[in-house]
Design a protein around this motif. Sequence first.
Motif, PDB file in Angstrom:
ATOM      1  N   SER A  23      10.179  65.132  -1.382  1.00 23.45           N
ATOM      2  CA  SER A  23       9.536  64.442  -0.268  1.00 23.45           C
ATOM      3  C   SER A  23       9.107  63.032  -0.673  1.00 23.45           C
ATOM      4  O   SER A  23       9.021  62.702  -1.863  1.00 23.45           O
ATOM      5  CB  SER A  23       8.331  65.240   0.209  1.00 23.45           C
ATOM      6  OG  SER A  23       7.325  65.250  -0.796  1.00 23.45           O
ATOM      7  N   THR A  24       8.791  62.221   0.338  1.00 24.74           N
ATOM      8  CA  THR A  24       8.342  60.846   0.081  1.00 24.74           C
ATOM      9  C   THR A  24       7.054  60.837  -0.712  1.00 24.74           C
ATOM     10  O   THR A  24       6.873  60.032  -1.633  1.00 24.74           O
ATOM     11  CB  THR A  24       8.146  60.100   1.418  1.00 24.74           C
ATOM     12  OG1 THR A  24       9.361  60.134   2.160  1.00 24.74           O
ATOM     13  CG2 THR A  24       7.738  58.659   1.173  1.00 24.74           C
ATOM     14  N   SER A  25       6.117  61.731  -0.369  1.00 30.18           N
ATOM     15  CA  SER A  25       4.846  61.772  -1.102  1.00 30.18           C
ATOM     16  C   SER A  25       5.069  62.141  -2.565  1.00 30.18           C
ATOM     17  O   SER A  25       4.383  61.620  -3.461  1.00 30.18           O
ATOM     18  CB  SER A  25       3.895  62.780  -0.450  1.00 30.18           C
ATOM     19  OG  SER A  25       4.473  64.078  -0.445  1.00 30.18           O
ATOM     20  N   GLU A  26       6.034  63.040  -2.829  1.00 36.26           N
ATOM     21  CA  GLU A  26       6.337  63.411  -4.213  1.00 36.26           C
ATOM     22  C   GLU A  26       6.967  62.242  -4.970  1.00 36.26           C
ATOM     23  O   GLU A  26       6.691  62.029  -6.158  1.00 36.26           O
ATOM     24  CB  GLU A  26       7.266  64.622  -4.225  1.00 36.26           C
ATOM     25  CG  GLU A  26       6.593  65.912  -3.775  1.00 36.26           C
ATOM     26  CD  GLU A  26       7.573  67.062  -3.648  1.00 36.26           C
ATOM     27  OE1 GLU A  26       7.154  68.214  -3.833  1.00 36.26           O
ATOM     28  OE2 GLU A  26       8.770  66.790  -3.368  1.00 36.26           O
ATOM     29  N   LEU A  27       7.827  61.467  -4.280  1.00 35.05           N
ATOM     30  CA  LEU A  27       8.422  60.287  -4.920  1.00 35.05           C
ATOM     31  C   LEU A  27       7.347  59.268  -5.292  1.00 35.05           C
ATOM     32  O   LEU A  27       7.375  58.682  -6.388  1.00 35.05           O
ATOM     33  CB  LEU A  27       9.442  59.642  -3.988  1.00 35.05           C
ATOM     34  CG  LEU A  27      10.747  60.416  -3.759  1.00 35.05           C
ATOM     35  CD1 LEU A  27      11.590  59.740  -2.688  1.00 35.05           C
ATOM     36  CD2 LEU A  27      11.535  60.513  -5.063  1.00 35.05           C
ATOM     37  N   ILE A  28       6.377  59.070  -4.383  1.00 34.19           N
ATOM     38  CA  ILE A  28       5.298  58.137  -4.664  1.00 34.19           C
ATOM     39  C   ILE A  28       4.466  58.633  -5.840  1.00 34.19           C
ATOM     40  O   ILE A  28       4.041  57.860  -6.711  1.00 34.19           O
ATOM     41  CB  ILE A  28       4.410  57.953  -3.417  1.00 34.19           C
ATOM     42  CG1 ILE A  28       5.225  57.380  -2.245  1.00 34.19           C
ATOM     43  CG2 ILE A  28       3.237  57.041  -3.729  1.00 34.19           C
ATOM     44  CD1 ILE A  28       5.831  56.038  -2.510  1.00 34.19           C
ATOM     45  N   ALA A  29       4.235  59.936  -5.900  1.00 33.87           N
ATOM     46  CA  ALA A  29       3.454  60.509  -6.995  1.00 33.87           C
ATOM     47  C   ALA A  29       4.169  60.326  -8.331  1.00 33.87           C
ATOM     48  O   ALA A  29       3.546  59.997  -9.353  1.00 33.87           O
ATOM     49  CB  ALA A  29       3.190  61.993  -6.729  1.00 33.87           C
ATOM     50  N   LEU A  30       5.492  60.539  -8.332  1.00 35.21           N
ATOM     51  CA  LEU A  30       6.262  60.329  -9.568  1.00 35.21           C
ATOM     52  C   LEU A  30       6.224  58.874  -9.998  1.00 35.21           C
ATOM     53  O   LEU A  30       6.129  58.559 -11.189  1.00 35.21           O
ATOM     54  CB  LEU A  30       7.710  60.778  -9.354  1.00 35.21           C
ATOM     55  CG  LEU A  30       7.967  62.284  -9.293  1.00 35.21           C
ATOM     56  CD1 LEU A  30       9.416  62.559  -8.911  1.00 35.21           C
ATOM     57  CD2 LEU A  30       7.647  62.939 -10.636  1.00 35.21           C
ATOM     58  N   TRP A 100      -2.462  54.723   4.111  1.00 32.16           N
ATOM     59  CA  TRP A 100      -1.434  54.897   5.129  1.00 32.16           C
ATOM     60  C   TRP A 100      -1.078  56.375   5.288  1.00 32.16           C
ATOM     61  O   TRP A 100      -1.150  57.157   4.347  1.00 32.16           O
ATOM     62  CB  TRP A 100      -0.195  54.063   4.787  1.00 32.16           C
ATOM     63  CG  TRP A 100       0.388  54.338   3.433  1.00 32.16           C
ATOM     64  CD1 TRP A 100      -0.198  54.171   2.220  1.00 32.16           C
ATOM     65  CD2 TRP A 100       1.703  54.832   3.163  1.00 32.16           C
ATOM     66  NE1 TRP A 100       0.643  54.523   1.206  1.00 32.16           N
ATOM     67  CE2 TRP A 100       1.826  54.930   1.757  1.00 32.16           C
ATOM     68  CE3 TRP A 100       2.774  55.197   3.956  1.00 32.16           C
ATOM     69  CZ2 TRP A 100       2.986  55.373   1.142  1.00 32.16           C
ATOM     70  CZ3 TRP A 100       3.932  55.625   3.339  1.00 32.16           C
ATOM     71  CH2 TRP A 100       4.035  55.721   1.953  1.00 32.16           C
ATOM     72  N   ASP A 101      -0.700  56.725   6.481  1.00 33.25           N
ATOM     73  CA  ASP A 101      -0.403  58.118   6.833  1.00 33.25           C
ATOM     74  C   ASP A 101       1.101  58.331   6.770  1.00 33.25           C
ATOM     75  O   ASP A 101       1.869  57.746   7.536  1.00 33.25           O
ATOM     76  CB  ASP A 101      -0.925  58.425   8.238  1.00 33.25           C
ATOM     77  CG  ASP A 101      -0.735  59.886   8.609  1.00 33.25           C
ATOM     78  OD1 ASP A 101      -0.309  60.670   7.733  1.00 33.25           O
ATOM     79  OD2 ASP A 101      -1.011  60.234   9.778  1.00 33.25           O
ATOM     80  N   LEU A 102       1.525  59.184   5.843  1.00 22.78           N
ATOM     81  CA  LEU A 102       2.959  59.451   5.680  1.00 22.78           C
ATOM     82  C   LEU A 102       3.555  60.126   6.908  1.00 22.78           C
ATOM     83  O   LEU A 102       4.746  59.990   7.197  1.00 22.78           O
ATOM     84  CB  LEU A 102       3.190  60.313   4.441  1.00 22.78           C
ATOM     85  CG  LEU A 102       3.128  59.600   3.082  1.00 22.78           C
ATOM     86  CD1 LEU A 102       3.190  60.612   1.962  1.00 22.78           C
ATOM     87  CD2 LEU A 102       4.274  58.606   2.962  1.00 22.78           C
ATOM     88  N   ALA A 103       2.749  60.859   7.648  1.00 19.04           N
ATOM     89  CA  ALA A 103       3.272  61.596   8.806  1.00 19.04           C
ATOM     90  C   ALA A 103       3.536  60.691   9.998  1.00 19.04           C
ATOM     91  O   ALA A 103       4.285  61.059  10.913  1.00 19.04           O
ATOM     92  CB  ALA A 103       2.298  62.699   9.197  1.00 19.04           C
TER      93      ALA A 103
END
Length: 539
Positions: A23-30, A100-103
Amino acid sequence: MTTRIEQLVTALRTTLAGSEEISTSELIALSALAPELQSTLRVKTTGLADPRAALALAAGTEVLAHETVRNQIHCAHLLEATGAHQLEVTQIDAVRASTWDLASEPVLATTRPSYKNAAELLSAWLNIDIFEARRRVNDAHLMICQFDAQGNRCSAQFAGLAQRFNTVGPDPRESLSAARRLEKFEPTTGEFDSPGTASALDSTGQLLEHTALGILAESEPKTRTKKLNRLIKSAKEQATLEDPQADAGIYRKGEKDGLIIYEVRLIPLDAEDFESLLAQADNPRTLAGAASRQLDGEQNPTQNPDAVPDHPDFVTDEEAASATWNPLTEASVARRRLQALMTLLKVNGKKVSRLLAQRNQNPAATQPTESDEPEIPVVRPTVMVHLTLKELTGLATTYGVTEHGFALRPAQLRQVLARAKIIPLVLGGRGEILDIGREQRNFPRYMRRAIKARDRGCIVPGCTVPPEHCELHHIWWWSRGGPTAVYLGCCLCTAHHHDVHAQTLKVISHGGLPQVILPKFVDPAQVPRRNSINDRPEV
């Protein structure tokens, strides 16, 4: 025993290698985790004592640096591909504040956006120079993809270099540098034309990009750099219609830090004389080279170095002595070369002055005598031209190469062969010296010339030491019963000569040509190789 961190790393690797989508949030976390890992490595390894671990960490960090370069260009591409510069300012502020809201869907500006293009946004977002931002966006066009006037994706301009750029292993910065330089030879496309791919050709009709890829496949970095520079230079000469000889000369370029700057532009024949002069002036084995390390150019070589030079009455002996260059402090390479050149000019000036004085006293005495020879050690340039036997019989359509790698066109080659004191050395098809003597305890002059003409410098791959500064090595060691022969001799710089005798490097002879086997940690395959950095250019 497997530690907790090792278990976490294994689990993370398994997840990343899986087929499930991240997911996008996981990419940002990495993305946020990567710099934290590097910071931890730097802090936790401060007291590291195991040199093997240091080597492993250095290798891992270099791979990370390569990936960082690729990601920088990839992110510049993403900014352009997603139209990030059209975001509303409030959206950009929210990303900066991590609120910012990913959803939610991104909100684009309904009026004129704050940034004209991706480069301007990249410059402001990362606080980098606008020129660096533009270069990254342009690099994305070279290595990832281009966009037409309607925003449609087109292939990268240099597909072959792009593939190398995205391949793990080779340094991506080399591919980027090559693409940037080759781009200058590509035709400019119109505003509404579809972006084109590589089309510039070299002198043989092959794509410059393909030739560059062949050069980048070389295993030794210095050799890659020199050959790529040679390719770019050849392409520039091919692209221009001007006569370069018309620009030959000495140009004063101004003043900096109290020094006057000159630019010297030479045709290949004059450049070879000049390079020979500089190389010999910097060679401690020549009289001129030794003199440039011991004496100041204003001193007489026959006087005591500690003597106080002549000076005006208003200057004390102490002041004059302090202003004299201390011969115990060796001058820099640039200083030694300049000193040799200035000595040559001064000696020549004194010689001409004496001849003019003699002519005024006796007009019939116009020829120099033995007494005209200077007492100061002077460099006498020697020009050696390399050509094959086949080329020697076809001078109208071929060229030669001087000892220092300057290509001579057919007309210049004919001038060289007609000039006095020029030594044409004819080489065989594989580079063997033809009919140049054999055994003696020490290599005689003609053998030294033959070996240096064949090797053109130190034979260790990547070494740039010229032949004048090389030592001659017996491949079959003389102390072990080896003969003195051209096919068993080679050029090595002092450092690599010591490495061979310390058995760090190994030199063998194959078909009359010496080859080097590098240490196992450099070349695990132990393939014999030869320095190709001084190979004759293809023109």
